[in-house]
Write an enzyme that holds these catalytic residues in place. Structure first.
Site, PDB file in Angstrom:
ATOM      1  N   GLY A  82       0.812  -1.212   0.000  1.00  0.00           N
ATOM      2  CA  GLY A  82       0.000   0.000   0.000  1.00  0.00           C
ATOM      3  C   GLY A  82       0.848   1.265   0.000  1.00  0.00           C
ATOM      4  O   GLY A  82       0.510   2.253  -0.663  1.00  0.00           O
ATOM      5  N   ASP A  83       1.951   1.236   0.731  1.00  0.00           N
ATOM      6  CA  ASP A  83       2.868   2.377   0.747  1.00  0.00           C
ATOM      7  C   ASP A  83       3.495   2.577  -0.630  1.00  0.00           C
ATOM      8  O   ASP A  83       3.678   3.716  -1.089  1.00  0.00           O
ATOM      9  CB  ASP A  83       3.986   2.145   1.779  1.00  0.00           C
TER      10      ASP A  83
END
Length: 294
Positions: free
Chosen positions: A243-244
């Site tokens: 997600g990052d």
């Protein structure tokens, strides 16, 4: 310039073994260390994509020095506030196709410590992007991200957190929020992703980027445009940092003048590349996944 804030960074210890038995001696086949936390992860992937950033947040003790030195060795500028205690160590165990995570506690951050970080944020200007990512450190109130988001008018603020800290941050009308589906459901209730993204927008977010794992991502712009991108197929080795990476890929594309649809595609490619890797994806892996996407 992009500034990333990690209030509770960590040293991630990745361990893999063929099988894991609770209560017994287990011997790892491979292990690796990564210096991160969500904001630091964003800075690291931005660096792979050729975009400069400055990593802010809190570090503590011997493990904090290790983390800061590790981030600097990735050619990333740091400006952490040093606090008492020890930066946490998180252990990620991969076995039998499953991931087990054991996250450390980390230091307690005082109001005086937080005030030092606020001063740094107030020095930013309207051309900057402020990325607020991850969980809160002990001692910080749920409105900590909201206070940081409101500290400097004109800065484009990105919020990637969950629960009460996310809900509180929406009152500051951030430029972008990036929940995953579970975090979006927690914030807005049940419903289809687009409808819930619109609810998050009504609560204060100008733009909403929703990471959806294997389903890719959805981006709702402040003009009401909706873009979707499917994730490419591949062997998922670890979802830690995916997600990052998606957020970093998206922001890098925006900084390079890409359209919303192109930025979303770059984000999904970056998130997928990390999912197909052990640790955060490197530039050649990021480029390869993006080139393979339709």
């Amino acid at each position: 310039m992009i500034y990333t804030v990690t209030l509770n960074p960590a040293i991630d210890h990745f361990v893999s073994l063929p099988s894991f038995a609770a209560g017994e001696l287990n011997r790892a086949e491979t292990e690796a260390f990564s210096f991160g936390g969500k904001g630091v992860n964003v800075s690291r992937v931005l660096k792979e994509l050729g975009v400069l950033s400055v990593a802010l947040g809190f570090v503590a003790g011997f493990t904090g020095e290790m983390l800061e030195n590790g981030v600097k060795q990735n050619a990333i500028t740091t400006d952490f506030v040093h606090v008492a205690g020890e930066t946490r160590v998180n252990t990620k165990i991969a076995s039998n196709g499953e991931e087990t995570e054991l996250n450390g506690v980390g230091p307690t951050v005082s109001e005086a410590d937080f005030a030092k970080l606020l001063c740094k944020v107030k020095e930013l200007d309207s051309e900057d992007v402020l990325v607020l990512s991850g969980s809160l450190a002990k001692g910080l109130s749920a409105d900590s991200y909201a206070r940081l988001a409101a500290a400097k008018n004109g800065v484009r603020v990105v919020v990637d957190t969950a629960g009460e800290p996310l809900k509180a941050a929406l009152a500051a009308k951030p430029w972008l929020v990036k929940p995953n589906e579970a975090e979006l459901f927690e914030l807005c209730g049940e419903g289809d992703v687009q409808t819930l993204a619109e609810k998050a927008q009504a609560m204060g977010a100008r733009n909403v980027l929703v990471s959806r794992g294997a389903a890719g991502a959805l981006f709702l712009t402040e003009r009401g445009e909706v873009f979707e991108c499917e994730a490419p197929r591949g062997e998922v080795k670890s979802t830690v940092g995916a997600g990052d990476s998606l957020l970093a890929g998206f922001l890098a594309a925006v900084e390079n003048g890409k359209s919303p649809a192109e930025a979303l595609k770059c984000g999904v490619a970056a998130g997928s590349a990390t999912a197909f890797s052990v640790g955060l994806a490197k530039k050649e892996e990021l480029d390869a996944v993006l080139a393979a996407m339709k």
